[in-house]
Each structure stands twice: as structure tokens, then as C-alpha cells.
Scaffold this motif. Structure first.
Motif, short mmCIF file in Angstrom:
data_model
loop_
_atom_site.label_atom_id
_atom_site.label_comp_id
_atom_site.label_asym_id
_atom_site.label_seq_id
_atom_site.Cartn_x
_atom_site.Cartn_y
_atom_site.Cartn_z
N LYS A 38 0.84 -1.19 0.00
CA LYS A 38 0.00 0.00 0.00
C LYS A 38 0.88 1.24 0.00
O LYS A 38 1.91 1.29 0.67
CB LYS A 38 -0.91 -0.01 1.24
N GLY A 41 -1.31 4.53 4.49
CA GLY A 41 -2.26 3.86 5.39
C GLY A 41 -1.63 2.61 6.00
O GLY A 41 -0.42 2.52 6.17
N VAL A 47 -3.39 -6.12 6.78
CA VAL A 47 -4.63 -6.58 6.14
C VAL A 47 -4.58 -8.09 5.96
O VAL A 47 -5.56 -8.79 6.22
CB VAL A 47 -4.83 -5.87 4.79
N PHE A 74 -8.63 -0.98 10.27
CA PHE A 74 -8.94 -0.34 8.99
C PHE A 74 -10.41 -0.59 8.66
O PHE A 74 -11.07 -1.44 9.25
CB PHE A 74 -8.05 -0.87 7.87
N THR A 78 -10.93 -1.13 2.70
CA THR A 78 -9.51 -1.45 2.57
C THR A 78 -9.31 -2.95 2.39
O THR A 78 -8.52 -3.39 1.55
CB THR A 78 -8.75 -0.98 3.82
N ARG A 81 -10.61 -4.06 -1.12
CA ARG A 81 -9.70 -3.64 -2.20
C ARG A 81 -8.47 -4.54 -2.24
O ARG A 81 -7.97 -4.87 -3.32
CB ARG A 81 -9.29 -2.18 -2.01
#
Length: 457
Positions: A38, A41, A47, A74, A78, A81
Motif C-alpha cells: 500500500k 495507510g 490486512v 482499517f 480497505t 480492495r
């Protein structure tokens, strides 16, 4: 209150183990090398860890996001995606993670051990879906009918004790008529997602070669490739031999698959009928050296016909492109193929393969499979460390013997179980009738074999 506290402590312990696994094998670095990062963020590793933990917390991301919103680092967009990104090379991620774990396990086993790669496919069902990307009609060999979904072609590695998934591809169909949905037109064909979609619409035998070439490129330590009758043909044996691996596979009893024997092209069943069988209570019926031939290419192959005592008309055929292996070594090595069947069962029953992700995106399904494979890799490593005391430290490494490889009797038992599964698929026998047939077979074996197989069973 004690129950709640105990659950909280268990969750913290699990989260700690997962974090240690991700740190030990530098998963954030592997993700970055596979184009999963990323710009700003939260990191891709954060993630990924949330997705990784879902199966162990017994909650989907939707449930976790709904119930514990303040604790999630998050927003849900997020997460979605990340899963739907077509830039991530998930095949490369699984391969690199498996490579790192193999090199952690490799010192625990002797260099002379026959490490193997195993190829097989399993149904990835989406039977209630209509608009899933690249959805196809596939044959379910358990239910004996066509259903909607994908063939999950999987490449794994085994040393006889541990099994690690290395790569995969959710196969749609090379036949346009069998595809119920086409690939999204908005995906760039040059991206990793576009290349994965193209591979999914290729024949399984071609995808098999792609996965093996990728494993060869990163130098996965293995000499043999094992697979079932679905992939065994003369051209497959020749092509895999050219890649640099020897093959040990089960041959289909078909009149259309031919080998060169005594200067003539013959089927394996014709060779069996014409050749002189071994007399008495031999461990196998027949062993002959033939040639797999396709156009101007050829390679020597040893065919081993495994005896089935209670019905002399039935037998199994194993093929090995390493003609220097003894018949017992061929049977023993092929027995390691059973590890991938256990792997599929574990992933579907306990690691939520195909259950926690109901997306219509092909990218998200590929990401989901890779995350499930990473979960199994962690569990396989933990199981090995708990079973093998040589992993504790240098003193234990010097004091204890390595874990025993698959024994000949274990391999033979697994082959017989596979034979029984084939009978169940093709003939309608009751469980009681099959048990009676198996017991009758065991009773007619020599006393040594009878006792060993009964003890293993």
C-alpha cells in the motif's frame, strides 16, 4: 467471567503464534515482492493478518467488522480492495512462502530421502452461483455429476512426513461451451490478474507444466513428481522429464494409452496379458521396462503391476521414469501422494476453503485460496515441530533420529485404500460388502503381510 477470560487468553496466544509465524518467514517482504503493498495507510501485512486469522476465530470478516469495529485497524473497503486487487501475484506468494518453510524443515531430514512434488486437483464448488467470474461446469467425481465451480489444481511438496502447498490455479475450462461466465473485460491482460485468468482457461496438462517450471526455477528440493491417472500419459511423462523431474504415477487401464514394448506400441493392459507374471505370493505381479513415445520424443519407463490377491483380474499399474528404482521403492514413494488428499480434506473441513469467501471476483477467490494455503503451511510447520524433537535445538538434533519415512507397508495400504475408493466411485457397493471383501482379501495374504496390514489399518 472465567470462561470469557480463558477465551481472551486463548485468542491472545493464537494471535501471538500467527504474528510470530509471519515475522519468522518475513511475510511482509514476500507480499511486497509479489506486488502486494500500500502506498499509504495500513501495511499489506496488517490486512493479510486479519484475513489469515478469520478461520481460527471462527468468524468471517463481515462478522468481525460488525461486532468489533473499534478493534479493527482499517475500514472494510480497505480489506475488499486488498482481496480484489488484480496486481498481486498470489501464485508467487504461495511458492515463496512454501520455499522458505521447506528450507526450515530440510535440515531435519537426510539428503538421501526422496522428496517429492505432488500434483492433484479438487473441486472448488460454487454450485449456487450464477455470475461468478469464469464460472464453469465441472465434473464432481464424488457425486458423479456436473456442478458449477472450478477445478483447484494444486502443487505440493512432501518429504514423507510434512506436506506443504506450493502453488495453485483455479481452472475454469478451456472449452468455451463449458464456461458459464467469461472473464471481466476491465482487467488489463498484462497484469497478474489478467495472466492468471488466461491460465485458468488453459488445459490442465499445460497448467501443470507451468507450475512445475515455476517450482524448478526457485529450486524446490525434490526429484520426483507424483500424480494420479488423470494426468498420466506418455506426453506428460516426456515433458516433465524434460523439465528435470522424474515421474511416479498411476496409469489408467485404457486401450488408448500406449507404450513401446518389444518393438511394438501396446497398451499397459496388453503388456500385462502378454508378459509372464511372477509366480507364488510375490509382492507385485509384474515389472517391465518400456518406452513412453510421442512423435520423435521418448523416455524409458518402468511399469509395476501391483497384485490384488482376492481378484486376479484386478490390479494397479504404477509408472516410473526412474528405471533404477526398485519396485518396492516405487510403491513406497507413490504412497506419499496420499498427503495431498489429507490436505484437501483439512482445508475444506477446518480451514474454510470455499466457505468464508462468496465473492464474484476471480482475483478475490485466488487470494482466498492462497490465504487458506498459508494457514495450512503454518499448521504443518507447527505439527512438524511438535512431532520432530530434532527441531528443538542442536542437542536434540544430535541426540534423536530423524522421523521415519513412509514405510513400504504404509504405502501399499494407501494404494489399496485408493483402489477401494475407485470401486466406490464406479460400483454401487454397500459399506458392509466392501468391508467383507477387504477382510477376505486380508485373510488370504501371507501371515506377515496380514499382520502388518491389519495393524496399519
Amino acid at each position: 467471567m472465567n470462561i470469557v477470560a480463558h477465551h481472551h487468553r486463548s485468542s491472545e496466544l493464537l494471535s501471538s503464534k500467527i504474528s510470530h509465524f509471519l515475522e519468522e518467514f518475513h511475510v511482509s517482504k514476500i507480499l511486497r515482492s509479489c506486488n502486494a503493498y500500500k502506498v499509504r495507510g495500513f501495511s499489506a501485512k496488517t490486512v493479510f493478518q486479519v484475513a489469515f486469522e478469520n478461520a481460527f476465530s471462527n468468524k468471517s470478516f463481515f462478522q468481525k467488522e460488525k461486532e468489533t469495529l473499534p478493534s479493527l485497524p482499517f475500514a472494510k473497503d480497505t480489506f475488499y480492495r486488498f482481496m480484489n486487487s488484480c496486481s498481486v501475484n498470489w501464485r508467487k506468494f504461495t511458492l515463496q512462502l512454501g520455499f522458505a518453510v521447506i528450507h526450515k524443515i530440510a535440515p531435519l531430514t537426510d539428503e538421501s530421502r526422496r522428496n517429492v512434488l505432488i500434483i492433484d486437483d479438487s473441486l472448488f464448488s460454487r454450485s449456487r452461483s450464477k455470475k461468478v467470474e469464469l464460472l464453469a461446469k465441472v465434473y464432481d467425481h464424488v457425486e458423479h455429476k456436473y456442478t458449477k465451480g472450478f477445478r483447484m489444481l494444486t502443487l505440493g511438496w512432501s518429504d514423507g512426513n510434512s506436506f506443504l502447498p506450493l502453488s495453485h490455479c483455479l481452472l475454469s475450462s478451456a472449452n468455451r461451451e463449458n464456461r458459464l461466465q467469461e472473464a471481466s473485460v476491465g482487467v488489463d491482460a498484462r497484469s497478474n490478474g489478467g495472466k492468471q485468468r488466461k491460465l485458468a482457461q488453459t488445459k490442465a496438462t499445460s497448467v501443470l507444466q507451468t507450475l512445475l517450471k515455476e517450482a524448478k526455477a526457485v529450486e524446490i528440493p525434490a526429484k520426483y513428481v507424483l500424480f494420479d491417472t488423470w494426468f498420466c500419459s506418455p506426453i506428460s511423462l516426456i515433458q516433465i522429464k524434460e523439465i528435470g523431474y522424474d515421474v511416479i504415477a498411476m496409469v489408467k487401464k485404457s486401450e488408448t494409452i500406449h507404450f513401446r514394448y518389444n518393438g511394438r506400441m501396446q497398451s499397459a493392459t496388453a503388456i500385462f496379458r502378454a508378459a509372464t507374471k511372477r509366480r507364488g505370493r510375490a509382492k507385485f505381479l509384474l515389472s517391465v521396462e518400456v518406452e513412453a513415445v510421442k512423435d520423435s520424443m521418448s523416455t524409458p519407463v518402468k511399469l509395476v503391476f501391483v497384485r490384488k490377491k482376492n481378484n486376479r483380474q484386478e490390479y494397479l499399474i504404477l509408472a516410473s521414469t526412474d528405471v533404477n528404482l526398485s519396485e518396492e521403492e516405487i510403491i513406497q514413494t507413490y504412497g506419499k501422494r496420499w498427503n495431498i488428499e489429507v490436505f484437501f480434506k483439512m482445508c475444506k473441513s477446518f480451514l474454510k476453503l470455499g466457505k468464508e469467501n462468496r465473492t464474484m471476483s476471480y482475483d478475490a477467490m485466488t487470494a482466498h485460496v492462497s490465504i487458506v494455503f498459508a494457514r495450512y503451511t503454518m499448521l504443518s510447520l507447527e505439527q512438524r515441530r511438535n512431532a520432530d524433537k530434532r527441531s528443538i535445538g542442536d542437542l536434540f538434533f544430535a541426540s534423536y533420529d530423524e522421523l521415519q519415512d513412509l514405510r513400504y507397508m504404509d504405502a501399499l495400504l494407501l494404494i489399496l485404500k485408493k483402489f477401494i475408493d475407485r470401486i466406490k466411485e464406479r460400483m454401487l457397493f454397500m459399506e458392509k460388502e466392501l468391508d467383507e471383501m477387504l477382510n477376505s482379501f486380508l485373510e488370504k495374504l501371507p501371515l506377515l503381510w496380514h499382520n502388518c496390514l491389519k495393524h496399519c489399518a
